[in-house]
Design an enzyme around this catalytic site. Structure first.
Site, PDB file in Angstrom:
ATOM      1  N   HIS A  18       0.849  -1.208   0.000  1.00 49.51           N
ATOM      2  CA  HIS A  18       0.000   0.000   0.000  1.00 49.51           C
ATOM      3  C   HIS A  18       0.880   1.253   0.000  1.00 49.51           C
ATOM      4  O   HIS A  18       0.606   2.222  -0.720  1.00 49.51           O
ATOM      5  CB  HIS A  18      -0.880   0.034   1.252  1.00 49.51           C
ATOM      6  CG  HIS A  18      -1.883  -1.072   1.362  1.00 49.51           C
ATOM      7  ND1 HIS A  18      -2.026  -1.851   2.479  1.00 49.51           N
ATOM      8  CD2 HIS A  18      -2.816  -1.527   0.477  1.00 49.51           C
ATOM      9  CE1 HIS A  18      -3.008  -2.718   2.298  1.00 49.51           C
ATOM     10  NE2 HIS A  18      -3.492  -2.553   1.091  1.00 49.51           N
ATOM     11  N   LYS A  42     -18.694  -5.059   8.997  1.00 44.71           N
ATOM     12  CA  LYS A  42     -17.477  -5.840   8.750  1.00 44.71           C
ATOM     13  C   LYS A  42     -16.619  -5.865  10.012  1.00 44.71           C
ATOM     14  O   LYS A  42     -16.536  -4.858  10.728  1.00 44.71           O
ATOM     15  CB  LYS A  42     -16.693  -5.163   7.604  1.00 44.71           C
ATOM     16  CG  LYS A  42     -15.734  -6.085   6.882  1.00 44.71           C
ATOM     17  CD  LYS A  42     -15.186  -5.420   5.629  1.00 44.71           C
ATOM     18  CE  LYS A  42     -13.836  -5.995   5.265  1.00 44.71           C
ATOM     19  NZ  LYS A  42     -13.214  -5.348   4.131  1.00 44.71           N
ATOM     20  N   ARG A  91      -2.016  -5.993  -8.211  1.00 38.81           N
ATOM     21  CA  ARG A  91      -0.967  -7.000  -8.026  1.00 38.81           C
ATOM     22  C   ARG A  91      -0.989  -8.045  -9.123  1.00 38.81           C
ATOM     23  O   ARG A  91       0.038  -8.558  -9.526  1.00 38.81           O
ATOM     24  CB  ARG A  91      -1.154  -7.700  -6.673  1.00 38.81           C
ATOM     25  CG  ARG A  91      -0.754  -6.871  -5.497  1.00 38.81           C
ATOM     26  CD  ARG A  91      -1.288  -7.432  -4.218  1.00 38.81           C
ATOM     27  NE  ARG A  91      -2.735  -7.262  -4.149  1.00 38.81           N
ATOM     28  CZ  ARG A  91      -3.461  -7.467  -3.062  1.00 38.81           C
ATOM     29  NH1 ARG A  91      -2.888  -7.887  -1.967  1.00 38.81           N
ATOM     30  NH2 ARG A  91      -4.761  -7.263  -3.085  1.00 38.81           N
ATOM     31  N   SER A 128      -2.640  -8.204   2.912  1.00 40.32           N
ATOM     32  CA  SER A 128      -3.030  -7.930   4.306  1.00 40.32           C
ATOM     33  C   SER A 128      -3.583  -9.172   5.008  1.00 40.32           C
ATOM     34  O   SER A 128      -3.343  -9.374   6.202  1.00 40.32           O
ATOM     35  CB  SER A 128      -4.089  -6.825   4.363  1.00 40.32           C
ATOM     36  OG  SER A 128      -3.550  -5.597   3.949  1.00 40.32           O
TER      37      SER A 128
END
Ligand code: ADP
Length: 152
Positions: A18, A42, A91, A128
């Protein structure tokens, strides 16, 4: 007109991948806003305050960078904060396939272009979710996260 990019994400946690995208974005835009998404339904691993404090610590003296939180649609955040672009990192093709319809729908909804940047190849594999798994199993995450001491 000033070009202001919004870099949205959950950043749970904010990784060197990031960070690389933000630094590349700062070369292209007048301002970058890291927008940490808050979705009340979440569950996050790191509390919001920790995530914000950690991100701040990665950019101690960076001008033209803001860190904010947001709930709801990214395009609404962009409208309310004068963002002209959305910044996202890519990515692999999985990221691309996920991002493409979102970028197109955001453009239809709000006329906001999404700019995709590739990270340094050495940072491409950082994820992550895997960082969280390493931490849960007692491993070290320094290779993947700057100032990881701010998180644990
Ligand atoms: P989200 O919850 O929206 O997927 P993330 O916090 O996982 O948010 O990631 C935010 C953005 O950063 C996404 O565009 C994602 O593709 C990108 N990103 C995540 N990890 C990397 C990495 N290692 N290199 C480059 N971009 C990355």
């Amino acid at each position: 007109m000033k070009k202001i990019a919004c870099f949205p994400g959950s950043f749970d946690p904010f990784t060197k991948g990031h960070e690389d995208i933000v630094r590349r974005g700062l070369e292209l835009f007048d301002e970058v806003i890291i927008a940490v998404g808050v979705n009340t339904s979440k569950q996050y691993y790191f509390p919001l305050e920790k995530r914000l404090q950690h991100i701040q610590s990665c950019f101690p003296d960076t001008a033209n960078l803001r860190i904010a939180t947001f709930e709801g649609l990214t395009v609404e955040f962009c409208k309310n904060n004068g963002c002209t672009h959305i910044l996202r990192g890519l990515r692999d093709t999985k990221d691309f396939n996920y991002e493409q319809p979102i970028a197109l729908m955001n453009r239809t909804m709000a006329g906001i272009e999404t700019v995709f940047l590739l990270p340094d190849p050495n940072l491409m594999a950082i994820n992550s979710t895997i960082v969280r798994e390493i931490l849960k199993s007692g491993g070290k995450i320094d290779a993947f996260v700057t100032n990881s001491n701010e998180l644990v």
